[in-house]
Design a protein around this motif. Sequence first.
Motif, PDB file in Angstrom:
ATOM      1  N   ILE B  10       3.497 -14.775 -13.503  1.00  0.00           N
ATOM      2  CA  ILE B  10       4.779 -15.064 -12.849  1.00  0.00           C
ATOM      3  C   ILE B  10       5.647 -13.807 -12.828  1.00  0.00           C
ATOM      4  O   ILE B  10       6.247 -13.460 -11.810  1.00  0.00           O
ATOM      5  N   LEU B  11       5.692 -13.110 -13.968  1.00  0.00           N
ATOM      6  CA  LEU B  11       6.533 -11.915 -14.058  1.00  0.00           C
ATOM      7  C   LEU B  11       6.041 -10.806 -13.133  1.00  0.00           C
ATOM      8  O   LEU B  11       6.840 -10.038 -12.605  1.00  0.00           O
ATOM      9  N   VAL B  12       4.726 -10.722 -12.950  1.00  0.00           N
ATOM     10  CA  VAL B  12       4.196  -9.704 -12.030  1.00  0.00           C
ATOM     11  C   VAL B  12       4.786  -9.914 -10.643  1.00  0.00           C
ATOM     12  O   VAL B  12       5.202  -8.975  -9.969  1.00  0.00           O
ATOM     13  N   GLU B  13       4.848 -11.165 -10.230  1.00  0.00           N
ATOM     14  CA  GLU B  13       5.309 -11.448  -8.870  1.00  0.00           C
ATOM     15  C   GLU B  13       6.822 -11.328  -8.725  1.00  0.00           C
ATOM     16  O   GLU B  13       7.346 -11.411  -7.628  1.00  0.00           O
ATOM     17  N   GLU B  14       7.515 -11.154  -9.827  1.00  0.00           N
ATOM     18  CA  GLU B  14       8.965 -10.925  -9.762  1.00  0.00           C
ATOM     19  C   GLU B  14       9.307  -9.486  -9.389  1.00  0.00           C
ATOM     20  O   GLU B  14      10.446  -9.183  -9.100  1.00  0.00           O
ATOM     21  N   GLU B  15       8.336  -8.586  -9.471  1.00  0.00           N
ATOM     22  CA  GLU B  15       8.605  -7.183  -9.157  1.00  0.00           C
ATOM     23  C   GLU B  15       9.069  -7.037  -7.708  1.00  0.00           C
ATOM     24  O   GLU B  15       8.586  -7.738  -6.815  1.00  0.00           O
ATOM     25  N   PHE B  16       9.990  -6.101  -7.516  1.00  0.00           N
ATOM     26  CA  PHE B  16      10.526  -5.922  -6.166  1.00  0.00           C
ATOM     27  C   PHE B  16       9.693  -4.949  -5.347  1.00  0.00           C
ATOM     28  O   PHE B  16       9.182  -3.969  -5.878  1.00  0.00           O
ATOM     29  N   VAL B  17       9.551  -5.258  -4.077  1.00  0.00           N
ATOM     30  CA  VAL B  17       8.862  -4.337  -3.173  1.00  0.00           C
ATOM     31  C   VAL B  17       9.752  -4.053  -1.970  1.00  0.00           C
ATOM     32  O   VAL B  17      10.469  -4.942  -1.503  1.00  0.00           O
ATOM     33  N   LYS B  44      15.914  -2.701   6.497  1.00  0.00           N
ATOM     34  CA  LYS B  44      15.097  -2.496   5.300  1.00  0.00           C
ATOM     35  C   LYS B  44      15.747  -3.200   4.126  1.00  0.00           C
ATOM     36  O   LYS B  44      16.969  -3.277   4.031  1.00  0.00           O
ATOM     37  N   SER B  45      14.900  -3.662   3.239  1.00  0.00           N
ATOM     38  CA  SER B  45      15.434  -4.333   2.056  1.00  0.00           C
ATOM     39  C   SER B  45      14.378  -4.347   0.945  1.00  0.00           C
ATOM     40  O   SER B  45      13.251  -3.902   1.159  1.00  0.00           O
ATOM     41  N   GLU B  46      14.796  -4.864  -0.189  1.00  0.00           N
ATOM     42  CA  GLU B  46      13.836  -5.058  -1.280  1.00  0.00           C
ATOM     43  C   GLU B  46      13.767  -6.536  -1.598  1.00  0.00           C
ATOM     44  O   GLU B  46      14.796  -7.193  -1.769  1.00  0.00           O
ATOM     45  N   LEU B  47      12.577  -7.055  -1.661  1.00  0.00           N
ATOM     46  CA  LEU B  47      12.397  -8.473  -1.965  1.00  0.00           C
ATOM     47  C   LEU B  47      11.424  -8.607  -3.125  1.00  0.00           C
ATOM     48  O   LEU B  47      10.569  -7.748  -3.317  1.00  0.00           O
ATOM     49  N   PRO B  48      11.543  -9.691  -3.885  1.00  0.00           N
ATOM     50  CA  PRO B  48      10.508  -9.911  -4.912  1.00  0.00           C
ATOM     51  C   PRO B  48       9.152 -10.143  -4.252  1.00  0.00           C
ATOM     52  O   PRO B  48       9.078 -10.645  -3.121  1.00  0.00           O
ATOM     53  N   PHE B  49       8.120  -9.803  -4.988  1.00  0.00           N
ATOM     54  CA  PHE B  49       6.786  -9.793  -4.395  1.00  0.00           C
ATOM     55  C   PHE B  49       6.375 -11.166  -3.864  1.00  0.00           C
ATOM     56  O   PHE B  49       5.775 -11.272  -2.801  1.00  0.00           O
ATOM     57  N   TRP B  50       6.710 -12.223  -4.602  1.00  0.00           N
ATOM     58  CA  TRP B  50       6.259 -13.553  -4.178  1.00  0.00           C
ATOM     59  C   TRP B  50       6.818 -13.937  -2.824  1.00  0.00           C
ATOM     60  O   TRP B  50       6.175 -14.602  -2.024  1.00  0.00           O
ATOM     61  N   LEU B  51       8.059 -13.496  -2.560  1.00  0.00           N
ATOM     62  CA  LEU B  51       8.672 -13.806  -1.269  1.00  0.00           C
ATOM     63  C   LEU B  51       8.114 -12.890  -0.184  1.00  0.00           C
ATOM     64  O   LEU B  51       7.775 -13.333   0.918  1.00  0.00           O
ATOM     65  N   ALA B  52       8.003 -11.613  -0.551  1.00  0.00           N
ATOM     66  CA  ALA B  52       7.515 -10.639   0.418  1.00  0.00           C
ATOM     67  C   ALA B  52       6.110 -10.996   0.895  1.00  0.00           C
ATOM     68  O   ALA B  52       5.782 -10.844   2.067  1.00  0.00           O
ATOM     69  N   ARG B  53       5.274 -11.506  -0.035  1.00  0.00           N
ATOM     70  CA  ARG B  53       3.897 -11.823   0.354  1.00  0.00           C
ATOM     71  C   ARG B  53       3.877 -12.957   1.374  1.00  0.00           C
ATOM     72  O   ARG B  53       3.171 -12.890   2.382  1.00  0.00           O
ATOM     73  N   GLU B  54       4.683 -13.965   1.116  1.00  0.00           N
ATOM     74  CA  GLU B  54       4.715 -15.097   2.057  1.00  0.00           C
ATOM     75  C   GLU B  54       5.211 -14.659   3.417  1.00  0.00           C
ATOM     76  O   GLU B  54       4.658 -15.043   4.455  1.00  0.00           O
ATOM     77  N   LEU B  55       6.245 -13.822   3.422  1.00  0.00           N
ATOM     78  CA  LEU B  55       6.781 -13.350   4.699  1.00  0.00           C
ATOM     79  C   LEU B  55       5.789 -12.435   5.396  1.00  0.00           C
ATOM     80  O   LEU B  55       5.680 -12.438   6.620  1.00  0.00           O
ATOM     81  N   LEU B  57       2.560 -12.688   5.219  1.00  0.00           N
ATOM     82  CA  LEU B  57       1.512 -13.517   5.811  1.00  0.00           C
ATOM     83  C   LEU B  57       1.969 -14.111   7.135  1.00  0.00           C
ATOM     84  O   LEU B  57       1.157 -14.363   8.020  1.00  0.00           O
ATOM     85  N   ARG B  58       3.279 -14.320   7.259  1.00  0.00           N
ATOM     86  CA  ARG B  58       3.811 -14.847   8.515  1.00  0.00           C
ATOM     87  C   ARG B  58       4.219 -13.727   9.462  1.00  0.00           C
ATOM     88  O   ARG B  58       4.914 -13.954  10.432  1.00  0.00           O
ATOM     89  N   LYS B  59       3.853 -12.532   9.121  1.00  0.00           N
ATOM     90  CA  LYS B  59       4.107 -11.335   9.935  1.00  0.00           C
ATOM     91  C   LYS B  59       5.600 -11.088  10.168  1.00  0.00           C
ATOM     92  O   LYS B  59       6.002 -10.514  11.171  1.00  0.00           O
ATOM     93  N   ALA B  60       6.432 -11.556   9.258  1.00  0.00           N
ATOM     94  CA  ALA B  60       7.865 -11.346   9.404  1.00  0.00           C
ATOM     95  C   ALA B  60       8.293 -10.000   8.846  1.00  0.00           C
ATOM     96  O   ALA B  60       9.280  -9.421   9.293  1.00  0.00           O
ATOM     97  N   VAL B  61       7.577  -9.511   7.848  1.00  0.00           N
ATOM     98  CA  VAL B  61       7.950  -8.234   7.239  1.00  0.00           C
ATOM     99  C   VAL B  61       6.722  -7.340   7.081  1.00  0.00           C
ATOM    100  O   VAL B  61       5.584  -7.807   7.121  1.00  0.00           O
ATOM    101  N   THR B  62       6.987  -6.055   6.909  1.00  0.00           N
ATOM    102  CA  THR B  62       5.929  -5.116   6.549  1.00  0.00           C
ATOM    103  C   THR B  62       6.250  -4.600   5.155  1.00  0.00           C
ATOM    104  O   THR B  62       7.372  -4.181   4.907  1.00  0.00           O
ATOM    105  N   ILE B  63       5.249  -4.655   4.293  1.00  0.00           N
ATOM    106  CA  ILE B  63       5.467  -4.185   2.923  1.00  0.00           C
ATOM    107  C   ILE B  63       5.085  -2.717   2.849  1.00  0.00           C
ATOM    108  O   ILE B  63       4.038  -2.317   3.341  1.00  0.00           O
ATOM    109  N   SER B  64       5.961  -1.922   2.247  1.00  0.00           N
ATOM    110  CA  SER B  64       5.565  -0.529   1.980  1.00  0.00           C
ATOM    111  C   SER B  64       5.450  -0.352   0.474  1.00  0.00           C
ATOM    112  O   SER B  64       5.904  -1.200  -0.298  1.00  0.00           O
ATOM    113  N   SER B  65       4.819   0.773   0.056  1.00  0.00           N
ATOM    114  CA  SER B  65       4.518   0.838  -1.375  1.00  0.00           C
ATOM    115  C   SER B  65       5.772   1.097  -2.189  1.00  0.00           C
ATOM    116  O   SER B  65       6.613   1.917  -1.835  1.00  0.00           O
ATOM    117  N   PRO B  66       5.926   0.400  -3.292  1.00  0.00           N
ATOM    118  CA  PRO B  66       7.102   0.534  -4.141  1.00  0.00           C
ATOM    119  C   PRO B  66       7.092   1.838  -4.922  1.00  0.00           C
ATOM    120  O   PRO B  66       6.102   2.574  -4.903  1.00  0.00           O
TER     121      PRO B  66
END
Lengths: 305, 189
Positions: B10-17, B44-55, B57-66
């Motif tokens: 759970i804590l891993v997925e709290e990290e911001f990306v 541009k923004s920073e989101l926790p990983f769990w949210l960023a991953r879901e978004l 998958l829906r092609k709403a955001v692009t994740i760049s490396s933290p």
Amino acid sequence: MKPYNKPYTLPAFFSLPFSFFFFERRKEKTLLHFSSFKETKTTYVCSLLSSGSQDSAQQLYSPLSLSDFVAQVEFMAEDETVGIVPNLHMEALNFICGDYGPFYPQIITEVPLWLAVALRKRGKCAVRPPEWISVDNLTRVLEGERDSQAFQALPFRYVEISRLLFDHAPEDIPERYMVRSLIEDIRDVRFHKVQTNLEKFTASAVTWKNMSAMEVNIIRAFSGRALQAFYMHEQSTPDSDRAPDTQPQIPNNRPRLRVTIRGHIFFHGLLIFAIVVCHCATTCAAPRWQLLESTEFEASMMMKW
Amino acid sequence: MANYYDIDDILVEEEFVPVLFNKAVNGVRIDESTEKGFVEEGSKSELPFWLARELHLRKAVTISSPSCFNHATRVEIQADAGCVDLRSRCQYFYEFGCKLAPLCDKTIGLLISHAFRIRYKEVLHKAHTTACATASKILTLLTKEETNLYEAAQSSMAAFRKWRMGGPTLKMASVLGRKRKPDEGLLLP
């Protein structure tokens, strides 16, 4: 020597206090034959139970509960048989784990180590140390350990057996100071070897023969975790540019650890991982533990994902 | 393998990306200070990983490396992975990397497996040899997973030592432990 003289075979997932409970029952049963042994029985049971409850507390609060199995390893070693020379006349003892005796003065009898220790404490017998406890043999083993990379053949539980004998029957071992220091040296050399071996493994095939129970027990928690980490990282690495491994790769690309132990069968895989095979094929299934036995007395355990 | 209730997972997925929005999103605010009630496309923004991953998958955001996988860290790890302070960069460096690798940068996988291979040896060496006094210095550099490894090795070693030292051992005679009084000799004739 009978490989199985256990009344209960427990599956690997049994927690420590619970398994101790079963073993207690056995010792209790056996010790009830001796009315004079009652005192020992209670102290022994108490000491084991206290270590057991400590373990259960650790299991609840920390992930490191695996590391405190030393007492259990010793407990297993007490089932190895040893020759004694009794100095009393006694009828045969019928235990759940087997029948021992009858005992005649000056006639050698084979009994499990725990019984030998119990009799020795009361001065009812002299223990005959096993053949491998001799200065000649141990010197040869120590030289062999120093010369070659491989582990020399020693009894699977040599650390525990020698410790028990030195604790309870030191007078019965010829040249005990020499023997003791030789065994200490052998253990140190072997443990150093274990560490150098550990450095080399990178989630692929490793075979170490002749490792002893205590050596495996010391590294079990560490290497289990390390293997899991290696496996996890290998999963996330793209296959095309996977770094070439120094270890030989298995054709189907499964990372494997294989530790082969000669000697006594380890009947439930709790104390040892002998073969850990990480399967890439199934992804997120719950780990299933499965005990295999092969011809050369190697206990092997497969961990499947 | 990951357990649903595993606190580390759970804590891993709290990290911001850091993320880049590909679409405008109505009715949400990134934080309280923004006045507009929606997120513009390309912001541009920073989101926790769990949210960023879901978004993602829906092609709403692009994740760049933290920041913990940036160029500077890579260079440091290539130079000497054993000395890099991964703990301050990211407590869950390896687990986070494993989760992030398929989503943003495939080379992260290589980086973490390289780093672990080197650092594993360091941990192995130190866990079985160093005394507890110097342990705290090493522990400040290690990530959560490495600390677990280190403690596993240390505690099994300690348990073994305790077992070896236990049992009936030689005791010091009561006479030997006593301190001689300084004037004891003077009283003798």
